[in-house]
Write a protein that holds these residues in place. Structure first.
Motif, mmCIF file in Angstrom:
data_model
loop_
_atom_site.group_PDB
_atom_site.id
_atom_site.type_symbol
_atom_site.label_atom_id
_atom_site.label_comp_id
_atom_site.label_asym_id
_atom_site.label_seq_id
_atom_site.Cartn_x
_atom_site.Cartn_y
_atom_site.Cartn_z
ATOM 1 N N SER A 1 54.994 16.980 65.455
ATOM 2 C CA SER A 1 53.583 17.165 65.827
ATOM 3 C C SER A 1 52.642 17.056 64.629
ATOM 4 C CB SER A 1 53.395 18.525 66.500
ATOM 5 O OG SER A 1 53.727 19.574 65.597
ATOM 6 N N GLN B 1 52.659 8.159 76.197
ATOM 7 C CA GLN B 1 52.928 8.525 74.810
ATOM 8 C C GLN B 1 53.975 7.655 74.137
ATOM 9 O OE1 GLN B 1 53.181 12.655 76.656
ATOM 10 N NE2 GLN B 1 53.223 13.071 74.467
ATOM 11 N N THR C 1 55.363 17.109 72.218
ATOM 12 C CA THR C 1 54.215 16.653 71.421
ATOM 13 C C THR C 1 53.307 15.776 72.279
ATOM 14 O OG1 THR C 1 55.556 14.811 70.641
ATOM 15 C CG2 THR C 1 55.465 16.750 69.236
ATOM 16 N N TYR D 1 52.855 11.123 62.028
ATOM 17 C CA TYR D 1 52.980 9.953 62.895
ATOM 18 C C TYR D 1 54.324 9.297 62.605
ATOM 19 C CZ TYR D 1 48.059 10.596 63.909
ATOM 20 O OH TYR D 1 46.867 11.131 64.321
ATOM 21 N N PHE E 1 52.667 4.692 60.841
ATOM 22 C CA PHE E 1 53.809 5.440 61.362
ATOM 23 C C PHE E 1 55.027 5.199 60.473
ATOM 24 C CE2 PHE E 1 51.011 4.615 64.866
ATOM 25 C CZ PHE E 1 51.089 5.721 65.702
ATOM 26 N N ARG F 1 46.272 3.792 62.531
ATOM 27 C CA ARG F 1 47.259 4.772 62.096
ATOM 28 C C ARG F 1 48.501 4.108 61.538
ATOM 29 N NH1 ARG F 1 43.961 7.639 61.414
ATOM 30 N NH2 ARG F 1 43.252 9.480 62.546
ATOM 31 N N LYS G 1 50.178 15.343 72.275
ATOM 32 C CA LYS G 1 49.012 14.737 71.635
ATOM 33 C C LYS G 1 49.377 13.672 70.606
ATOM 34 C CE LYS G 1 45.955 18.703 72.340
ATOM 35 N NZ LYS G 1 45.039 19.675 71.699
ATOM 36 N N LYS G 2 50.619 13.203 70.650
ATOM 37 C CA LYS G 2 51.080 12.151 69.746
ATOM 38 C C LYS G 2 51.664 10.992 70.546
ATOM 39 C CE LYS G 2 50.444 14.253 65.723
ATOM 40 N NZ LYS G 2 49.653 13.714 64.617
#
Length: 805
Positions: free
Chosen positions: A26, A122, A70, A29, A6, A4, A72-73
Motif C-alpha cells: 500500500s 485494480q 490495497t 507502486y 512501478f 507513475r 487504492k492501488k
C-alpha cells in the motif's frame, strides 16, 4: 497512469514470488512479471520457475487477496504466455480477478490511476501475444528503452507513440551483460541507478513506468528508486500540428531526446535549461521555453507546429538556363567557362566534361558550415573506362570535416565531409536523369542520401561540416581525379534539413519562387523609418477597415438569445438545430472547415467564396478530378447535416458559394461585429457573449488564424474599457474574469496585467501577484528577447498612463 513508476518483480523462484505477494504494497507502486507454461500431462497452466512449483490458479488466488487489501492501488502484471487467451481469462474469472482487470482500447490515451480505481479495476495485465479485450497487448502500449540505444529510429518510430516506458537494466541478466558498477544498488554512495533512470526519462520524454528487477535482494533498492522517480516534478505537454498530435520530435535541451507529440521531462530543482522542439520541415510557436525554478512543478506547455514553405531557408537556386545566376541573391562568381546544351528531356542544362568544373561561392555564403543543410540537384553522368568516381558537387580542400563531396563512386552515391561518409549499397544507372538530394541534420548528426525522392542511405553520429573553401560543381576534394562527366540541372541549396515529404515533393514538382528575396544592408536609421512606416500602415488599415463596416441590425439582448437555430463560434463550436439539439459532433474536421470558410467569407464580403479559391484552400495539391469529387461529396454531406436547421442553407449563386442565414438565426460572431460597429457601451452584455471562450479556439489553419487575429484586435478595446469601468466601481472579481479572458487572446497585454495585479492586490492575493508577474516577465522575455523593463514593485506603483509613454 503514465505519471507513475512501478517496480516490477520478475522472479523465477516460488519463495520470492509468494514473499512479494504477502508484503504490504500500500505504500508504493509495485507489479510483477511472470512466465506461464502448460503442464505436459494435464495442460494446466503454471509458472515457469527455476525453484519450486506454483500453479497459475494459486498465484491468481494470492494476487486476489493482495489486491483486495490495497483498494487504492493498481497492480501491473506482465504475463509471458503464447497460448490461448481463453485459458488465462477462465482462471482470472475463477479467482475473481477478471472483473478487476482494466483494459485500455488501442488508440485511446490511458486514464489516471484515480480514474481506473473509480471503475474498481485494480489489475492491469500486459501480454505481447494477447488479442482479448481483458488483457492489454504490450506492443500497443509500451516502448522498450533499449530501442533508443541502437542509433536507428526505424524500429523506434513504430512504437514512439506508446505511452509507457519499460526498463530492464536492473535484472540479473542485464547487470551481468552491461557491466554495471558493483555498488549500483547503494544509492547513498553511488548515484548511478537514479542517474540512469533520469537519463532514460530525458532521452525518451517518458517517465520510466515499469522498472524490472529479478532478485529479491534488490527489492528495497527498486522500491526506493521508484519512489524517487515518482516524487520528481516534471515538465510536460503536447506538440500539435493543426489539432493533431505530431510524431517524431527531437528536443534541444540538456540531452538529445526523441518523442512523439506527448512529452514529459524531469525537472531537477536548481537547474535551468531551454526546452525547444525540433522537426524537419516545421517551425514552432513558441519556438522555445526557458525552464527554471520559477516554473511551478508539473507545468504543462503546448507547442504549435506549422509546416514550413518549401522555399524557407533557400540560399541558392541555379536553373542553368544559359546562365550561372543564383536566383536567390546576386553573386560575383570567379571566371568560369560554362557550357550549356539543349537536352531532349530537360531543355537547357549545364554540360561538364574534360575537367571543366564550375567554381561557385565560398561554402559560408550558402550557410553550410556548422549547420543543417540540404542540397538537391538533377544529374546524368556518363561513364568512362578509366574513371570510377564522378564528383557532382564538392569543396576545394581536404581534411576531416572539411572536404565536402557528393559523388558517384563505382555507380553508387557517396556523401560526406572527408573520411566520415555515407555510402549506401545502391546503384545509380548512368546515362539517365536522376534527382539527387543529400542532407545533413545538425541536431541529429545524421547524413542522408535520396535518389528520385526515396531514401537510399543514412549515416549516424556524423559531426558537422567545417570547411572554408569554395563550392565546386563537377569536382571536389583537392588533388583527387574525380571530375564529373555528364550533365547537371536545377541545383538548389537550403540551410535547413528538409523532411522526407518535402524531398518526395521535389522529386515530382518544380520549385517556384513567387518572389525573389533581396539582400541588402540595413542601417539603424533605415530600420527605424521602416518600422514607423509599418506601424502607420497597420493603423491606417485598421481605420479603413472600421470605416468601411456597414450598419447592422439592432442587437438582440443577451436575455433574448434563442435556444434554437443558433451558431456559436466563441468557445467550442456549436450549431443548435430547430429541435434545440447541438449537431456540432456531426461535422467531421473537413466539413467543419468547409462550413466555417464559406460562412466567414459570406459575412466578410456578402458574396461568399469562389470554387477555385475554396479548392486552393481546402484541397491544395489535389488533382483537379479528385478535388472536384471531394468537393462535391463534402458539400452534399454538409447540406444533409444542415437539413435539421431552419434558415441555414449553403447555396451556389453567381459563381460563389455562400451561407444564407434568415433573420431568426443567431450567430454570436455577427452579434459581436454589430456591437463593435454600433459603438454601444453596454460592455457587460458584450462580455457575456464573448466569455463563452476564444473565437475559433481550435483554429490551426492559416486562413482561420488570420480571421481570429483580426477579430481579437477589435474585441480588446471594449473588454479593456469594461475592465476600467469595473475597476473604478471596485468590482474586482469581475475585473479578474475579464483580464483572464483578455490574456487568453493576448497574453502580453500590459493593460490587462495592470488591472489584474491591482485587483488581486485589493483582494489580498500577494503570492498570486508574484506568480502571475513572474510568469508574465518570463513569457515577455522569451517572445521579445528583452526583459520587461519594470520590477514588480515599480509596476504596481506606476500610473497606467506612464506605462504606455
Amino acid at each position: 497512469m503514465n505519471e507513475r513508476s512501478f517496480a516490477i518483480a520478475e522472479f523465477s523462484d516460488k519463495e520470492s514470488i509468494t514473499s512479494i505477494l504477502q508484503d504490504d504494497l500500500s505504500k508504493g507502486y509495485y507489479g510483477m512479471s511472470i512466465h506461464v507454461i502448460e503442464e505436459p500431462n494435464t495442460a494446466d497452466l503454471k509458472l515457469k520457475l527455476d525453484k519450486g512449483s506454483l500453479p497459475l490458479k494459486r498465484f491468481f488466488e494470492l494476487l486476489s487477496i493482495q489486491i483486495n487489501k490495497t483498494e487504492k492501488k493498481v497492480f501491473p502484471l506482465f504475463i509471458k504466455y503464447s497460448g490461448n487467451d481463453d485459458k488465462l481469462i477462465k482462471l482470472l474469472s475463477a479467482t475473481n480477478l477478471l472483473d478487476k482487470s482494466f483494459y485500455n482500447p488501442v488508440g485511446e490515451r490511458w486514464p489516471t490511476i484515480e480514474d481506473i480505481i473509480k471503475q474498481k479495476k485494480q489489475l492491469i495485465i500486459f501480454n505481447k501475444d494477447s488479442k482479448s479485450n481483458y488483457i492489454n497487448n504490450t506492443s500497443n502500449h509500451i516502448t522498450k528503452y533499449a530501442l533508443f540505444n541502437n542509433g536507428d529510429k526505424t524500429d523506434l518510430d513504430s512504437v514512439i507513440g506508446n505511452e509507457f516506458l519499460s526498463i530492464k537494466h536492473f535484472t540479473e541478466k542485464k547487470i551481468a551483460k552491461n557491466n554495471i558498477p558493483k555498488q549500483w544498488n547503494s544509492i547513498s554512495t553511488n548515484p548511478y541507478s537514479i542517474q540512469y533512470l533520469l537519463r532514460a526519462w530525458k532521452i525518451t520524454g517518458k517517465r520510466p513506468n515499469f522498472i524490472f528487477y529479478s532478485s529479491i535482494k534488490h527489492k528495497n533498492t527498486l522500491f526506493y528508486l521508484t519512489n524517487l522517480i515518482n516524487e520528481t516534478p516534471s515538465i510536460k505537454g503536447t506538440v500539435l500540428s493543426q489539432t493533431n498530435i505530431l510524431k517524431g520530435i527531437n528536443w534541444q535541451h540538456k540531452i538529445k531526446s526523441y518523442t512523439d507529440g506527448y512529452y514529459n521531462f524531469p525537472y531537477e530543482k536548481g537547474t535551468e535549461f531551454v526546452l525547444k522542439p525540433l522537426k524537419e520541415g516545421y517551425e514552432f510557436t513558441p519556438s522555445s521555453v526557458k525552464i527554471s525554478d520559477k516554473i511551478i512543478p508539473n507545468k504543462s506547455f503546448k507547442f504549435e507546429a506549422t509546416k514550413l514553405d518549401i522555399t524557407k531557408n533557400l540560399t541558392a537556386v541555379y536553373k542553368f538556363e544559359n546562365t550561372l545566376d543564383n536566383e536567390i541573391k546576386q553573386e560575383h562568381l570567379a571566371k568560369n567557362t560554362p557550357v550549356f546544351i539543349n537536352d531532349k528531356v530537360k531543355g537547357t542544362v549545364l554540360k561538364i566534361e574534360n575537367k571543366n568544373y564550375i567554381k561557385l561561392q565560398e561554402v559560408a555564403n550558402y550557410k553550410l558550415v556548422n549547420s543543417s543543410f540540404t542540397i538537391a540537384v538533377d544529374f546524368k553522368y556518363i561513364t568512362t573506362e578509366d574513371q570510377k568516381t564522378y564528383c557532382i558537387l564538392g569543396s576545394d580542400e581536404q581534411g576531416f570535416r572539411k572536404g565536402l563531396h557528393v559523388s558517384i563512386l563505382s555507380k553508387k552515391p557517396v556523401f560526406g565531409f572527408y573520411t566520415n561518409d555515407c555510402k549506401p549499397n545502391y546503384s545509380v544507372s548512368p546515362e539517365k536523369w536522376h534527382r539527387l538530394v543529400v542532407k545533413y541534420n545538425l541536431d541529429t548528426q545524421n547524413q542522408s542520401i535520396y535518389i528520385d525522392g526515396a531514401i537510399v542511405g543514412k549515416a549516424t553520429n556524423r559531426p558537422s561540416f567545417i570547411g572554408t573553401s569554395n563550392l565546386l560543381l563537377g569536382y571536389g576534394i583537392k588533388n583527387n581525379n574525380n571530375y564529373f562527366n555528364g550533365y547537371i540541372d536545377n541545383l538548389q541549396i537550403w540551410n535547413r534539413a528538409l523532411n522526407d515529404d518535402e524531398i518526395k515533393w521535389l522529386a515530382h514538382n518544380t520549385l517556384d519562387l513567387k518572389k525573389k528575396p533581396t539582400t541588402y544592408k540595413t542601417t539603424p536609421l533605415l530600420l527605424i523609418i521602416s518600422s514607423c512606416l509599418v506601424i502607420a500602415l497597420i493603423f491606417l488599415s485598421i481605420y479603413v477597415r472600421r470605416a468601411k463596416k456597414k450598419k447592422v441590425e439592432p442587437l438582440v439582448s443577451v436575455e433574448n438569445i434563442p435556444k434554437k437555430n443558433a451558431i456559436y463560434l466563441f468557445g467550442k463550436f456549436s450549431l443548435i438545430n430547430a429541435n434545440g439539439v447541438d449537431i456540432a459532433a456531426d461535422f467531421s474536421p473537413k466539413l467543419k472547415e468547409l462550413f466555417l470558410l464559406v460562412l466567414l467569407r459570406t459575412i466578410k464580403n456578402k458574396k461568399g467564396i469562389t470554387t477555385s479559391e475554396l479548392t486552393d484552400i481546402l484541397w491544395e495539391g489535389f488533382p483537379p478530378a479528385k478535388a472536384a469529387n471531394n468537393r462535391g461529396v463534402s458539400f452534399n454531406a454538409l447540406k444533409k447535416i444542415l437539413q435539421s436547421t431552419e434558415g441555414i442553407n449553403v447555396v451556389y449563386q453567381n459563381k460563389f458559394w455562400k451561407v444564407e442565414l434568415n433573420e431568426n438565426i443567431y450567430l454570436d460572431y455577427n452579434w459581436v461585429l454589430g456591437f463593435i460597429n454600433s459603438r454601444l457601451h453596454n460592455y457587460q452584455q458584450f462580455f457575456e457573449v464573448v466569455k463563452r471562450g476564444k473565437f475559433l479556439p481550435e483554429a490551426k489553419k492559416e486562413w482561420l488564424l488570420e480571421e481570429r487575429s483580426n477579430l481579437n484586435f477589435d474585441i480588446l478595446d471594449p473588454l479593456l474599457c469594461y475592465c476600467k469601468e469595473e475597476y473604478y466601481k471596485e468590482n474586482f472579481q469581475t475585473v479578474l474574469q475579464v483580464t483572464t479572458y483578455v490574456k487568453s487572446i493576448d497574453e502580453l497585454n500590459i493593460q490587462a496585467l495592470y488591472y489584474q495585479l491591482h485587483s488581486l492586490s485589493k483582494e489580498g492575493s500577494k503570492n498570486k501577484i508574484i506568480f502571475i508577474f513572474d510568469n508574465f516577465c518570463q513569457k515577455y522575455e522569451v517572445i521579445n528577447a528583452v526583459k520587461f523593463r519594470y520590477k514588480l514593485k515599480e509596476f504596481l506603483q506606476e500610473d497606467l498612463k506612464n506605462i504606455w509613454e
